[in-house]
Every structure is written in structure tokens, then in C-alpha cells.
Design an enzyme around this catalytic site. Structure first.
Site, PDB file in Angstrom:
ATOM      1  N   ALA A 115       0.960  -1.327  -0.193  1.00 44.42           N
ATOM      2  CA  ALA A 115       0.196   0.344  -0.172  1.00 44.42           C
ATOM      3  C   ALA A 115       0.904   1.415  -0.180  1.00 44.42           C
ATOM      4  CB  ALA A 115      -0.415   0.140   1.234  1.00 44.42           C
ATOM      5  N   GLN A 121       5.702   4.228   2.325  1.00 41.03           N
ATOM      6  CA  GLN A 121       4.772   3.125   2.113  1.00 41.03           C
ATOM      7  C   GLN A 121       5.091   1.662   2.311  1.00 41.03           C
ATOM      8  OE1 GLN A 121       5.613   3.549  -2.630  1.00 41.03           O
ATOM      9  NE2 GLN A 121       7.374   1.393  -2.274  1.00 41.03           N
ATOM     10  N   LYS A 136       6.835  -0.511   7.257  1.00 34.66           N
ATOM     11  CA  LYS A 136       6.748   0.795   6.712  1.00 34.66           C
ATOM     12  C   LYS A 136       7.322   1.675   6.447  1.00 34.66           C
ATOM     13  CE  LYS A 136       3.471   3.927   8.001  1.00 34.66           C
ATOM     14  NZ  LYS A 136       2.151   4.382   9.030  1.00 34.66           N
ATOM     15  N   ASP A 271      -8.010   8.492  14.537  1.00 35.02           N
ATOM     16  CA  ASP A 271      -8.383   7.766  13.146  1.00 35.02           C
ATOM     17  C   ASP A 271      -8.891   6.735  13.121  1.00 35.02           C
ATOM     18  OD1 ASP A 271      -8.789   8.385  10.694  1.00 35.02           O
ATOM     19  OD2 ASP A 271      -6.377   8.010  10.097  1.00 35.02           O
TER      20      ASP A 271
HETATM   21  N1  LIG Z   1       0.711  -4.414  10.249  1.00 34.71           N
HETATM   22  C1  LIG Z   1      -0.146  -4.602   9.643  1.00 34.71           C
HETATM   23  N2  LIG Z   1      -0.650  -5.547   8.495  1.00 34.71           N
HETATM   24  C2  LIG Z   1      -1.408  -5.064   7.680  1.00 34.71           C
HETATM   25  N3  LIG Z   1      -1.303  -4.650   6.618  1.00 34.71           N
HETATM   26  C3  LIG Z   1      -0.977  -3.380   7.160  1.00 34.71           C
HETATM   27  C4  LIG Z   1      -0.472  -2.606   8.104  1.00 34.71           C
HETATM   28  N4  LIG Z   1       0.596  -1.402   8.592  1.00 34.71           N
HETATM   29  C5  LIG Z   1      -0.620  -1.206   7.334  1.00 34.71           C
HETATM   30  N5  LIG Z   1      -1.064  -1.904   6.849  1.00 34.71           N
HETATM   31  C6  LIG Z   1      -1.418  -1.629   5.209  1.00 34.71           C
HETATM   32  O1  LIG Z   1      -0.427  -0.838   4.711  1.00 34.71           O
HETATM   33  C7  LIG Z   1      -1.576   0.742   4.186  1.00 34.71           C
HETATM   34  C8  LIG Z   1      -0.804   2.020   5.239  1.00 34.71           C
HETATM   35  O2  LIG Z   1      -0.638   2.209   6.433  1.00 34.71           O
HETATM   36  P1  LIG Z   1      -0.938   3.342   7.445  1.00 34.71           P
HETATM   37  O3  LIG Z   1      -2.002   3.053   7.345  1.00 34.71           O
HETATM   38  O4  LIG Z   1      -0.174   3.000   8.515  1.00 34.71           O
HETATM   39  O5  LIG Z   1      -0.087   3.673   6.558  1.00 34.71           O
HETATM   40  P2  LIG Z   1      -0.288   5.473   6.169  1.00 34.71           P
HETATM   41  O6  LIG Z   1       0.901   6.083   5.501  1.00 34.71           O
HETATM   42  O7  LIG Z   1       0.001   5.680   7.668  1.00 34.71           O
HETATM   43  O8  LIG Z   1      -1.416   5.661   5.652  1.00 34.71           O
HETATM   44  P3  LIG Z   1      -1.986   7.419   5.592  1.00 34.71           P
HETATM   45  O9  LIG Z   1      -0.799   8.223   5.062  1.00 34.71           O
HETATM   46  O10 LIG Z   1      -2.514   7.046   4.005  1.00 34.71           O
HETATM   47  O11 LIG Z   1      -2.725   7.194   6.502  1.00 34.71           O
HETATM   48  C9  LIG Z   1      -2.793   0.017   5.628  1.00 34.71           C
HETATM   49  O12 LIG Z   1      -4.611   0.790   4.755  1.00 34.71           O
HETATM   50  C10 LIG Z   1      -2.783  -1.739   5.612  1.00 34.71           C
HETATM   51  O13 LIG Z   1      -3.654  -1.697   3.956  1.00 34.71           O
END
Ligand SMILES: Nc1ncnc2c1ncn2[C@@H]1O[C@H](COP(=O)(O)OP(=O)(O)OP(=O)(O)O)[C@@H](O)[C@H]1O
Length: 533
Positions: A115, A121, A136, A271
Site C-alpha cells: 500500500a 509506503q 513501513k 483515526d
Molecule cells: N500491520 C499491518 N498489517 C497488514 N497491513 C498493514 C499493516 N500496517 C499497514 N498495513 C497496510 O498498509 C496500509 C497503509 O498503512 P498506514 O495506514 O499505516 O499508512 P499511512 O502512511 O499512515 O497511510 P496514510 O498516510 O494514508 O494515513 C494500510 O491501510 C494497510 O492496508
């Protein structure tokens, strides 16, 4: 210009801001301008300006106490459509941050992103012990882009405040400052990792919430490594039917978990949208993404309890007190009008027990009253209200008959009775007595010091009189006018006497007379213009 903001850009002299302006000005028009409402134009403009502005819009949408309702509703739809960045770059960042080659760090690493978010990402990986992981990775260069955009936003907000005095009620500079704090926090991945760890610890003994485990040896700087959560999205209706527990139970657990965070721990996931919930195969819930966390101090929590209780008890007077304690008024509050509005507001909940109140609707109505009276709500409470409204939306989608207030009610009564328990009262009295005794302890010494100064003629009292500068200026001005008036009348008199005593002096006395008369007219005009005739 696209979205009809030419006038605004010109009025603010913004054409010189080329980088930002170019993005705004030459963005390909997608919808005919005529059909767009103001709120929609704002949303589309923010979307076209990129990540920072989208995130800004999302933060602004949490402030219905400042921003009109139509704009808030539109900003809630803001969507980030951000492209992913190549896997090789992600690997390079991971190796740089963790200081080891990728093969040594993980048994497997998938370079294709799972994602892509606005700040980072997510990639799938596998631990050497076989545990599935997600990594991440923060976007390259995102800190610099955000800093640049923030400084532009700051300038823009300052200009808006200067050129549009009416915009002051929306507090543009305050909003940018709030946003700046939020985004800086979100940019610190180490902070997100720490928050995830904290929730992991808090819910270790609670089987209803699962928090992904953080792998701290593989979490550093711009990288978070955590356990992969294999579950369904909470809005996946089909999958929810195959669970060992009903959708109603899942939703009730979600509400209970949230209330526990707020009322027991004082920290909450700010959130709780459907994308951040995962339902595990046994029906328990998992929350991911602890990038935005709210903290509710005890004092604020008590105010919230008072608010809900007084709505249930229909006590308008107490509610006025609560409102004035919760918020900060931008201008003098009309207490009578506020009382009347609050009476109407609680009238809508007459005879409805606390556990049957629609929390989301009630809190939205409450915020509207604050907005009407220009009372600003603290950011933490706004964050909580917004999270509760989001949660209520998620719960009602999967279990329409569930009311999240049912999960909140026990906490409200428990906290309220705890506050009036003799032990709590005794503890409050004790703490006030301690403060008082400290004052009494210091008092003789302070009085002695002051009296000593008085005896030695060393006591100085500095008085600042508000508006004294203005008074001095006015006195100067009146004195000048008086002096000019006196000189002027003497000149007129002198020229008249000269003229009557010797007609040969007409060439001197007539110009002096005319000059004094002109001076007199100018003086009268000045007094007229000042409106103090
Ligand atoms: N521990 C996990 N297990 C499985 N999938 C995950 C996990 N952490 C994140 N993801 C996947 O990755 C996506 C993005 O993660 P996250 O929401 O933490 O990122 P973000 O950078 O904070 O996103 P945004 O900036 O859009 O809020 C999640 O919607 C999920 O699909």
C-alpha cells in the site's frame, strides 16, 4: 483560473509564488466551474496542490467549531491519490536506516508495495523466524517537500488574515500551526512506533483488541517493522458473516475498546476509520496505524463527563458553565443567548436516557453551538469528538441497531460517582489544603520582604494603564490645536489692528489675514473630520 480562485490569488498578490501558483493555475480543469460550490472548489484545489495540502484539509475538517459545515463535509471527502515509489528506493532507504543489507535484515522482502500512503509506503516481508511482517518506509524527500509547503501555507494564512479581516474568525494562522504540529508528529515514524508499542502494552490482557507487535531492532528513523496483520476490513460485510461472533458483537467490541482507551487510559486512536480496523479470524479486532493519537487529560475528561451528564439531566445552567470551561471565546459571549441555544439543544434530548443518545449527532450539534458563539474548542476534545463520530459511523454500518452510547454510559456514571466519592472529595480537599498551606508558609516571608522595601523607600509599583498612550496622543493633538488656534486668532487680530492704524500696511496685513483665515478653515475641517466637534 481553475476552480475560480483568480480573484483570491490576485488580491493576495500570489502570482509571484510560481511553484505553488503553477500547480494551482495550470491544473487541467476537470469539471465545469459553474457547477462547483465554494466548498467543492476548495476541496479540488487542495487535492490538486498535493500531499501537504490534502493533509491540511483533513486536519481542517476536524475543526467544525471554526470552519463552515459545508466546507467540513466536503473536506472529509479528501482523498490522497499518491503514486508509490520504486521498491529499489525503499530497499536503499531501509539499508541506509538500519545499516545492514536487506537479505540480512529479512528472510524475504517484497519490493512491490502492499500500500502507498501520503507519508510512506508499506512492503510485505518475512522475519528469519518465519513471522510475516510489514515494513513501513517513509517517502524519500517528504520532509523537505512538507517544510516548503508549510512555509508557503504560513505566508498564505498570514496574508489572508491581513487582507481579509473577516477570515480572522477561522483563525487561519492558528489552523496552520495546529496542522504543522500534527504533520510533524506524523512524520516522526519513531513516535508512531512508540505509540503502537504503548497500545500493545495497554491491551496486552484484553483479548478483544489486537495491536501489531513492533520489531524494535528493525525499527529506526524512517522505518517501522511490525507484525503483518492477516484480517478482513471491518466493512467487508461478506467476510463478517463467516465469523464465530455476530457483526453486532464485533461493533460493540470496537465501541467498548474505544471507550476504554478514552475513559480508562486517557489516550486514544484518533483515526478509527474503517481502513484502520482489521477483523481477525476469531472475531477479535485489530487497529493499525497509530500515527495520530489523542490524549485526554483528566480535567478535560471530567468536562466531557459533565457535558454528557448535564444533557441527560437537562441542566442548562450547569451546561453553560461546562461550555465556558471547555472552550475559549474569541469575543465576549452573550450569556443569555448561549443559555437559550443550550436550552433548545438539550430539549432535543428530553426523556432520552444517556445510553440511547446518538453521540455523533449530539456532539455535532454541540460543536455547532460553540461555532455560533465563536467559542473555540481545545484540539484534543475536537479530535475526540471527531473520532467518536467516525466510530459511530463505522459501527452503524455493520450493526445499525447498535448505539455506541451503551458502551459509554457505564464509564460516565462510574467516573461521575468516583468524583463524588468521599475518598475523591477528601483527596481534592487535601490537595487544595496542601496548596493553601504552601501559600501560608510563604506568606510571612513575602509580607516581610514587601514591608522591608516599603520601610526603605524601595517599593516600586509599576502601573500600566490600558489606553494611556492613546490619551497622551490625544492631549498632544488638542494642545497643538489650541496653540494653532491662539496663534491664528492673534494673527487675525494683529492684521486687523495694523490695517485700521495704517492703511499703507494693507500689503502686509491682507496676506496675513488670509493666511490666518485659511489656517482657521483647515483647523475647523480637521476638528470636523475627527468627528469630535
Ligand atoms: N500491520 C499491518 N498489517 C497488514 N497491513 C498493514 C499493516 N500496517 C499497514 N498495513 C497496510 O498498509 C496500509 C497503509 O498503512 P498506514 O495506514 O499505516 O499508512 P499511512 O502512511 O499512515 O497511510 P496514510 O498516510 O494514508 O494515513 C494500510 O491501510 C494497510 O492496508
Amino acid at each position: 483560473m481553475n476552480y475560480g480562485f483568480d480573484d483570491l490569488v490576485d488580491q493576495l498578490g500570489l502570482r509571484r509564488y510560481l511553484r505553488w501558483g503553477r500547480r494551482l493555475l495550470f491544473w487541467k480543469r476537470t469539471e465545469p466551474e459553474i457547477k462547483l460550490t465554494r466548498a467543492k472548489r476548495i476541496r479540488l484545489a487542495l487535492e490538486s496542490l498535493g500531499v501537504t495540502f490534502i493533509k491540511f484539509g483533513q486536519v481542517v475538517s476536524t475543526r467544525p467549531d471554526l470552519v463552515p459545515r459545508d466546507v467540513v463535509a466536503e473536506l472529509e471527502k479528501l482523498q490522497e491519490r499518491v503514486p508509490s515509489f520504486p521498491g529499489e528506493i525503499a530497499i536503499a532507504i531501509i539499508e541506509r536506516e538500519l545499516g545492514e543489507p536487506i537479505d540480512k535484515l529479512y528472510a524475504e522482502f517484497d519490493p512491490a508495495p502492499l500500500a502507498a500512503g501520503s507519508l510512506g509506503q508499506v512492503h510485505k516481508a518475512r522475519h528469519h523466524d518465519g513471522t510475516p511482517l510489514v515494513v513501513k518506509v517513509k517517502r524519500p524527500d517528504i520532509d523537505r517537500v512538507i517544510e516548503q509547503d508549510l512555509s508557503l501555507m504560513h505566508e498564505l494564512a498570514t496574508m489572508i488574515e491581513r487582507h481579509f479581516p473577516d477570515a480572522e474568525v477561522f483563525d487561519p494562522v492558528g489552523l496552520v500551526n495546529q496542522f504543522s504540529r500534527t504533520i510533524h508528529r506524523e512524520l516522526q515514524f519513531s513516535r508512531e512506533a512508540r505509540s503502537t508499542d504503548e497500545f500493545y502494552r495497554l491491551f496486552q490482557d484484553d483479548a478483544t483488541l489486537y495491536v501489531p507487535k513492533i520489531y524494535s531492532d528493525m525499527t529506526q528513523g524512517d522505518i517501522i517493522t511490525m507484525e503483518f496483520i492477516d484480517g478482513y476490513r471491518i466493512d467487508d460485510e461478506q467476510e463478517l458473516q463467516n465469523l464465530p461472533i455476530s457483526a453486532h458483537e464485533v461493533a460493540a467490541n470496537g465501541a467498548r475498546i474505544f471507550m476504554k482507551m478514552v475513559f480508562e487510559f486517557g489516550v486514544f486512536h484518533a483515526d478509527p476509520h474503517p481502513g484502520n480496523f482489521r477483523v481477525l479470524h476469531d472475531g477479535s479486532l485489530c487497529l493499525i496505524d497509530y500515527g495520530m493519537i489523542g490524549v485526554l487529560e483528566e480535567e478535560r475528561r471530567d468536562l466531557l463527563v459533565d457535558l454528557l451528564l448535564n444533557v441527560a439531566k437537562q441542566d442548562t445552567n450547569k451546561l453553560v458553565e461546562v461550555v465556558l470551561n471547555i472552550g475559549k471565546a474569541k469575543r465576549a459571549v452573550d450569556h443569555q443567548l448561549l443559555r437559550a441555544d443550550l436550552r433548545d439543544f438539550i430539549g432535543n434530548y428530553y426523556g432520552i436516557p444517556l445510553d440511547q443518545i446518538s453521540v455523533g449527532k449530539m456532539l455535532t450539534d454541540f460543536i455547532n453551538i460553540l461555532a455560533i458563539h465563536r467559542i473555540r474548542c481545545p484540539v484534543d476534545i475536537m479530535l475526540l469528538i471527531r473520532a467518536m463520530i467516525t466510530l459511530e459511523g463505522v459501527a452503524s454500518r455493520i450493526a445499525p441497531e447498535l448505539n455506541i452510547a451503551q458502551e459509554m454510559e457505564p464509564y460516565i456514571y462510574k467516573l461521575s460517582s468516583e468524583r463524588y466519592h468521599p475518598r475523591a472529595i477528601a483527596s481534592r480537599i487535601w490537595s487544595e489544603a496542601c496548596s493553601f498551606s504552601k501559600v501560608m508558609h510563604d506568606l510571612p516571608e513575602q509580607v516581610g520582604r514587601t514591608l522591608g522595601k516599603l520601610a526603605d523607600d524601595e517599593l516600586q509599583i509599576h502601573l500600566d494603564h490600558k489606553g494611556i498612550d492613546h490619551l497622551t496622543t490625544e492631549m498632544d493633538r488638542s494642545g497643538n490645536r489650541l496653540a494653532i488656534g491662539m496663534v491664528m486668532s492673534s494673527l487675525i487680530l494683529a492684521s486687523a489692528i495694523t490695517l485700521s492704524s495704517d492703511t499703507r500696511l494693507v500689503y502686509i496685513s491682507i496676506p496675513i489675514f488670509m493666511m490666518s483665515s485659511l489656517l482657521g478653515i483647515w483647523l475647523i475641517y480637521g476638528v470636523f473630520r475627527s468627528g469630535r466637534l
